[in-house]
Scaffold this motif. Structure first.
Motif, PDB file in Angstrom:
ATOM      1  N   UNK A 168       0.966  -1.217  -0.027  1.00  0.00           N
ATOM      2  CA  UNK A 168       0.008   0.010  -0.132  1.00  0.00           C
ATOM      3  C   UNK A 168       0.779   1.267   0.011  1.00  0.00           C
ATOM      4  N   UNK A 169       1.735   1.323  -0.937  1.00  0.00           N
ATOM      5  CA  UNK A 169       2.734   2.352  -1.124  1.00  0.00           C
ATOM      6  C   UNK A 169       3.470   2.809   0.065  1.00  0.00           C
ATOM      7  N   UNK A 170       3.785   1.605   0.760  1.00  0.00           N
ATOM      8  CA  UNK A 170       4.739   2.032   1.953  1.00  0.00           C
ATOM      9  C   UNK A 170       3.773   2.372   3.291  1.00  0.00           C
ATOM     10  N   UNK A 171       2.498   2.253   3.338  1.00  0.00           N
ATOM     11  CA  UNK A 171       1.690   2.780   4.500  1.00  0.00           C
ATOM     12  C   UNK A 171       1.360   1.675   5.213  1.00  0.00           C
ATOM     13  N   UNK A 172       2.011   0.410   4.901  1.00  0.00           N
ATOM     14  CA  UNK A 172       1.742  -0.968   5.841  1.00  0.00           C
ATOM     15  C   UNK A 172       2.955  -1.980   5.574  1.00  0.00           C
ATOM     16  N   UNK A 282      15.045  11.218 -12.795  1.00  0.00           N
ATOM     17  CA  UNK A 282      15.085  11.972 -11.738  1.00  0.00           C
ATOM     18  C   UNK A 282      13.926  11.645 -10.566  1.00  0.00           C
ATOM     19  N   UNK A 283      13.034  10.825 -11.102  1.00  0.00           N
ATOM     20  CA  UNK A 283      11.703  10.715 -10.515  1.00  0.00           C
ATOM     21  C   UNK A 283      12.144   9.979  -9.002  1.00  0.00           C
ATOM     22  N   UNK A 284      11.615  10.479  -7.906  1.00  0.00           N
ATOM     23  CA  UNK A 284      11.763   9.781  -6.659  1.00  0.00           C
ATOM     24  C   UNK A 284      10.419   9.343  -6.369  1.00  0.00           C
ATOM     25  N   UNK A 285      10.066   8.163  -5.725  1.00  0.00           N
ATOM     26  CA  UNK A 285       8.712   7.695  -5.419  1.00  0.00           C
ATOM     27  C   UNK A 285       8.466   6.127  -5.763  1.00  0.00           C
ATOM     28  N   UNK A 286       7.203   5.666  -5.745  1.00  0.00           N
ATOM     29  CA  UNK A 286       6.833   4.472  -5.529  1.00  0.00           C
ATOM     30  C   UNK A 286       7.165   4.009  -6.930  1.00  0.00           C
ATOM     31  N   UNK A 287       6.768   4.768  -7.848  1.00  0.00           N
ATOM     32  CA  UNK A 287       7.045   4.260  -9.432  1.00  0.00           C
ATOM     33  C   UNK A 287       8.330   4.836  -9.767  1.00  0.00           C
ATOM     34  N   UNK A 308       6.301   9.768  -0.899  1.00  0.00           N
ATOM     35  CA  UNK A 308       6.741   9.590   0.322  1.00  0.00           C
ATOM     36  C   UNK A 308       7.370   8.089   0.461  1.00  0.00           C
ATOM     37  N   UNK A 309       6.680   7.189  -0.258  1.00  0.00           N
ATOM     38  CA  UNK A 309       7.207   5.874  -0.300  1.00  0.00           C
ATOM     39  C   UNK A 309       8.651   5.760  -0.973  1.00  0.00           C
ATOM     40  N   UNK A 310       8.937   6.691  -1.576  1.00  0.00           N
ATOM     41  CA  UNK A 310      10.167   6.351  -2.126  1.00  0.00           C
ATOM     42  C   UNK A 310      11.466   7.327  -1.306  1.00  0.00           C
ATOM     43  N   UNK A 311      11.054   7.944  -0.260  1.00  0.00           N
ATOM     44  CA  UNK A 311      11.975   8.884   0.419  1.00  0.00           C
ATOM     45  C   UNK A 311      11.905   8.883   1.844  1.00  0.00           C
TER      46      UNK A 311
END
Length: 357
Positions: A168-172, A282-287, A308-311
């Motif tokens: 869940x995108x790093x939420x769990x 340069x994209x930071x994140x889940x994808x 937020x999931x990426x950093x």
């Protein structure tokens, strides 16, 4: 060597027991040998033709937590520098090397055959690699051929068959127990510290992989690398990232100037990439790319869950945003509610004054 260790365990059990033969056989626990004799780990190193990737050293840290003998495989068209660095790392039992021009580009159609051939010969219980573009490219194909589930991007190891990964995108966090006899795992490097380069002299064995050839319908053409004097995004200790609030690609020059002063890499949110402000590498994140630098400065980034999931594993997070209710402030260690077009030039100016002293 493994058989001798099991023999010692068996002999110790025999010496300690005074029971009859039937009870003696009942008291012997085969599993005490299983962990030594049959459990073993193959780790596929991530590297370039010039150097060993820091991701490999972090994957080794994860592999050590499994408690198995570790064999590292280094494959590619030019592997000398990577092997030289890897052989000094403590905790590795053996290095398998496959050097071939057919491995240029680490095509999954070739890599999967090489790894499969090594596995058939040595029957590994765990096969690991870092969650890089190379590892995520060929390991799912290997999982399909072995008919096992892929355990992707783990961030923790509870036991040789139980792992922790985000959902869940790093939420769990999910604790996963793998029932397959062979565990195929990609490791998220930001969750583990790098194993230090030691003073070991690990034995190196050339592995003659007969299958190290590309199929007739697959051909490596070329790769185009963006060269920069700044640190590589996923390996940088400092990252300056901009979002939709930058309003245009020209305004990112402020961030590039700041990054140069701090010897930092530059990142961006997906919104900034989708808007065409900066290229997608340069994209930071889940994808995008997962980073965990010592310092992460988010400028004009609202803080969507996917970003937020990426950093969020960064050690210190600084946020600059004119919206005091932006979600990024919920994870920031330091926050500045201000217009970035005033704040960033002031920061650059103060750094220039400090450097000139």
């Amino acid at each position: 060597m493994m058989i001798k260790r099991c023999s010692v365990i068996l002999a110790n059990q025999l010496a300690k027991s005074n029971s009859s033969s039937a009870n003696l056989l009942k008291n012997i626990q085969p599993l005490s040998c299983n962990g030594i004799r049959w459990n073993s780990t193959l780790l596929i190193a991530d590297h370039t033709e010039e150097t060993l990737s820091p991701l490999t050293l972090k994957t080794i840290t994860a592999a050590k937590q499994l408690g198995n003998p570790i064999t590292c495989m280094v494959a590619g068209p030019k592997i000398g520098p990577a092997v030289d660095a890897l052989k000094t790392v403590d905790g590795i039992e053996k290095i398998l090397t496959i050097e071939s021009d057919s491995l240029k580009g680490w095509l999954p159609e070739v890599m999967v055959n090489v790894v499969m051939e090594a596995h058939k010969k040595n029957n590994y219980s765990h096969i690991l690699t870092g969650a890089s573009s190379v590892g995520k490219n060929f390991l799912p194909r290997l999982a399909a051929l072995l008919d096992v589930s892929l355990i992707s991007e783990i961030i923790g190891i509870k036991s040789p068959d139980t792992f922790v990964r985000t959902i869940y995108a790093g939420n769990a966090l999910m604790e996963l127990k793998a029932l397959d006899a062979i565990k195929l795992i990609t490791v998220r490097g930001t969750a583990f510290d790098a194993t230090p380069i030691g003073s070991a002299d690990c034995p190196v064995e050339a592995f003659a992989a007969e299958s190290a050839t590309a199929p007739a319908n697959v051909k490596w053409i070329k790769s185009e690398l963006t060269k920069s004097e700044r640190p590589e995004l996923t390996a940088a200790n400092r990252v300056i990232a901009g979002g939709r609030g930058m309003k245009s690609g020209e305004n990112f020059k402020m961030l590039f100037d700041l990054a140069d002063k701090l010897n930092a890499a530059v990142g961006a949110s997906r919104a900034a990439v989708d808007a065409g402000f900066v290229p997608n590498d340069l994209q930071v994140g889940q994808t995008g790319k997962i980073v965990a630098p010592e310092l992460y400065v988010a400028i004009g980034i609202s803080g969507a869950i996917q970003h937020l999931a990426g950093m969020k594993d960064s050690k210190t997070i600084v946020a600059i945003n004119k919206d005091p209710d932006a979600p990024i402030f919920q994870v920031a260690d330091l926050g500045l509610v201000a217009d970035l077009f005033q704040a960033v030039p002031e920061i650059n100016e103060k750094i220039d004054k400090y450097i000139s002293k």
